[in-house]
Design an enzyme around this catalytic site. Structure first.
Site, PDB file in Angstrom:
ATOM      1  CG  HIS A  48       0.815  87.094  15.950  1.00 55.62           C
ATOM      2  ND1 HIS A  48       1.607  85.985  16.189  1.00 55.62           N
ATOM      3  CD2 HIS A  48       0.150  87.333  17.116  1.00 55.62           C
ATOM      4  CE1 HIS A  48       1.431  85.575  17.434  1.00 55.62           C
ATOM      5  NE2 HIS A  48       0.556  86.378  18.012  1.00 55.62           N
ATOM      6  CG  HIS A  94       5.498  84.361  23.209  1.00 50.80           C
ATOM      7  ND1 HIS A  94       5.973  85.098  24.251  1.00 50.80           N
ATOM      8  CD2 HIS A  94       4.537  85.138  22.632  1.00 50.80           C
ATOM      9  CE1 HIS A  94       5.333  86.262  24.325  1.00 50.80           C
ATOM     10  NE2 HIS A  94       4.454  86.304  23.347  1.00 50.80           N
TER      11      HIS A  94
END
Length: 734
Positions: A48, A94
């Site tokens: 990420h 998300h």
């Protein structure tokens, strides 16, 4: 330094670090890390944060143009809007948090992307999103749709930023891993843009915003791993947001930005305090010392590990000029926010953390960042779907039913139920409501407007990833053009499965190649973005889902047009070539229950020529409505155009023996627009001179939608089919 606990192989695995990566950590440090240091490495080297599997390919994308002020590498991308105005925008995912806890996952996704934009000195003016849910009959889908929509609406509405559009789609591949991609657009002045490069030895490092708690710890590493049946146990890694504090933080930061106090500023997003401090110091090639005793905490007995890895929301880290502390503190206290000088910059090139008069961590900054894993993952070119199963064209008597079924399908039906949860008119600058080709937002105090579009085509990308990559860029460009805007740049959100699988990595690589090809040809650079890998549950991955968010500029927003028919008696025309391509189409998916065949190819030369031509017609005021032809083909496009003002249409089907009527009606050939005009002759002449395909289809008017002898449907039935499915579904009635 205090060794908090023994670093065991199990602890290393729990931090999502490989044996090779742990050996590299020991080599960099020349010793074993303590737990805090291991946690810092784990989040900074997570997929990420480090893009370790995607960097090689992201670097191939075109990122520069004369109008690009800031490309990838900062919190958000920036393009020039002239007259000292700059557009700042970014998209982020998300996904995993929203599947685990849909309301807070989606809400904090909005909060995070808002901070990415106002960190740069921009006031957010619009939000967009792209949502992918599982099959409607999956037991969790309705709950997830409800929670995600509520979370997005609650956060954006409370902060006072309009959510002006987006996309919502259902497919079984998202049953165990939904996608929530959020985009924010903001406005800044070119002479007041703020960056994250820390500099100035002894300058104070300042913490502002909310207090730090234990929520969100390991959020970045959780977002870099596959799910399994125990996904619900990861709920503590989901952050909890407070939009009212975000509003205060936004106003306080923008007020301080009017002074000359700020040297550098960074949102505490993924990996929280760790990523913000390391990124700022790394970019400035300096060191940083932090006293964790000074960090405002909302929970007792928090450890250095917890403080550094917490992803509590609504927090910023700043470097300000020495001597400006009182001025800055006064502003943040006025807005009732935490303000603490937590450290200082040094020339050591190291990150030193202290707590309780002990050294909690001592890490070299540059090696940790520059030595982050860089993987050239092996990849395999995906098999390309080419052939369609042989079939007979549907009987003519079924055409009415087919069109109504398409309009009411989960793929095409109105998503008004979703965007009704959002306030899209707050700030009073929204000129086009959700549901059209692009949202349009006025640049307040000027005649300029910003067009915003988001797009994705996972069904094209699974059939042929490279062609799918080309198509989503082209359609975003087309959507901006359809309202009269000049496309400027894109942000991307690349959602894929496990990159350690050759087939998945091949999908990613080929999609990137397609995006590069289209962006280069259309002069549509990539200025920001995000990669979301490991979107898998129990070894089942999502469809390859690259999402594109595009920005365009209108010199005069008063010239923008929308997709709905304006009045009766206008001439309806189709611009572009129709061949009746039904491979990978919505028609196949919804009517024949097949997901097969090659996607439509995009002729980028034709795309550019057709789009430039349409834009000039809009600017000259020669057309009254415009809608790009995409999902569901010509029939669905025209049907959507009737709904705005309840104005019908009568269309004459062209007599092309080589194209079955169902393929002409529902095929998804690219680079096409449906336009209307009061005076077709000069437009037809211009098109002929430029050798652009342009044909008269019929006229607007009446209360029916008619396509030759094939289709005749009342507008009441069109509207009912289009609008009824989602509200009924959310009430549990279908």
């Amino acid at each position: 330094m205090k060794q908090e606990q023994e670093i065991t192989p199990e602890i290393i695995r729990n931090h999502n670090l490989s044996d090779q990566e742990f050996r590299k950590i020991k080599k960099i440090l020349g010793r074993l890390p303590n737990l805090t240091e291991l946690g810092i490495f784990s989040v900074m080297w997570s997929e990420h944060c480090s893009y370790k599997s995607s960097k090689k390919w992201l670097q191939t994308l075109p990122t520069k143009a004369p109008w690009v002020i800031c490309g990838p590498g900062e919190n958000a991308g920036i393009v020039d809007a002239k007259d000292n105005d700059a557009i700042v925008f970014k998209m982020e995912s998300h996904n995993h948090p929203s599947f685990i806890e849909p309301f807070q996952g989606a809400a904090t996704g909005v909060g995070g992307i808002l901070r990415d934009v106002f960190t740069m000195g921009a006031r957010p003016v619009a939000n967009m999103n792209v949502l992918k849910f599982g099959s409607p009959d999956h037991p969790k889908t309705r709950h997830l749709v409800s929670g995600v929509s509520a979370g997005i609406g609650s956060y954006g509405n409370c902060v006072g930023i309009p959510t002006v559009g987006g996309e919502c789609e259902f497919h079984k591949s998202y049953n165990g891993n939904i996608l929530v991609n959020a985009m924010t657009v903001g406005l800044a002045k070119k002479n007041k843009i703020f960056y994250s490069k820390a500099k100035g030895e002894n300058n104070p490092v300042v913490y502002v915003g909310s207090k730090t708690g234990r929520d969100g710890i390991h959020g970045a590493t959780m977002a870099s791993a596959e799910f399994d049946d125990a996904a619900e146990k990861k709920r503590p890694t989901v952050q909890v947001g407070d939009p009212f504090v975000e509003k205060l933080l936004l106003e306080a930061c923008l007020e301080l930005m009017k002074t000359d106090a700020i040297v550098a500023i960074q949102d505490m997003g993924a990996a929280g305090f760790t990523s913000s401090s390391f990124e700022m110091a790394s970019k400035g090639n300096c060191g940083i010392e932090i006293n964790l005793d000074k960090v405002p905490l909302r929970e007792k007995s928090m450890t250095p590990y917890e403080i550094m890895l917490s992803e509590s929301q609504e927090r910023m880290l700043m470097v300000i000029k020495s001597g400006h502390e009182k001025k800055a503190k006064r502003i943040f206290k006025k807005w009732e926010l935490e303000f603490a000088v937590v450290g200082r910059l040094t020339n050591s090139g190291r990150m030193i953390l202290r707590m309780n008069n002990q050294k909690a961590a001592d890490l070299p900054i540059k090696p940790l960042v520059s030595s982050a894993p860089f993987y050239n993952r092996p990849w395999k070119k995906p098999s390309i779907q080419k052939k369609l199963t042989a079939k007979k064209p549907p009987p003519q008597k079924h055409m009415n039913k087919i069109l109504l079924q398409l309009l009411g399908s989960t793929s095409i039906c109105s998503k008004e139920w979703v965007w009704e949860q959002y306030d899209h008119m707050v700030m009073t600058d929204t000129l086009q409501s959700p549901g059209g080709d692009s949202a349009v937002v006025r640049i307040h105090g000027t005649n300029k407007g910003i067009a915003i579009s988001t797009d994705s085509k996972p069904r094209y990308c699974i059939a042929d990833p490279e062609e799918g990559g080309v198509q989503i860029v082209a359609e975003t460009w087309r959507n901006l053009t359809a309202v009269g805007a000049t496309p400027l740049a894109i942000t991307d959100n690349l959602n894929f499965g496990n990159p350690e699988k050759k087939e998945i990595m091949g999908q990613f690589v080929c999609c990137i190649k397609g995006i590069k090809k289209a962006c280069t040809k259309l002069k549509f650079p990539v200025v920001s973005g995000n990669v979301s890998f490991y979107n898998e549950t129990n070894n089942l991955g999502i469809l390859p889902t690259p999402v594109i968010g595009g920005i365009g500029i209108l010199k005069d927003f008063r010239k923008h047009i929308s997709y709905g028919f304006k009045e009766s008696g206008d001439t309806i025309m189709i611009l572009g070539t129709t061949k009746g391509h039904v491979g990978s189409s919505i028609y196949l998916k919804e009517i024949e229950k097949k997901e097969e065949g090659a996607p439509p190819k995009v002729d980028l030369d034709a795309e550019k020529q057709n789009g430039d031509f349409v834009r000039k017609l809009i600017e000259a005021g020669m057309i009254t409505a415009c809608h790009d032809v995409s999902d569901g083909g010509v029939a669905v496009t025209v049907a959507e155009m009737t709904l705005s003002k309840k104005i019908g249409a009568t269309i004459a089907l062209p007599k092309k023996k080589n194209i079955p009527s169902y393929a002409w009606l529902f095929g998804e050939d690219q680079s096409r627009y449906i336009i209307t005009t009061k005076n077709p002759a000069p437009i037809l002449k211009k098109a002929k001179n430029k050798r652009i395909p342009l044909y008269v289809l019929g006229k607007t008017g009446g209360d029916m939608l008619v396509f030759g002898d094939e289709i005749a449907i009342s507008l009441r039935d069109v509207r009912e089919s289009h609008e009824k499915w989602l509200p009924k579904y959310m009430k549990g009635k279908n």
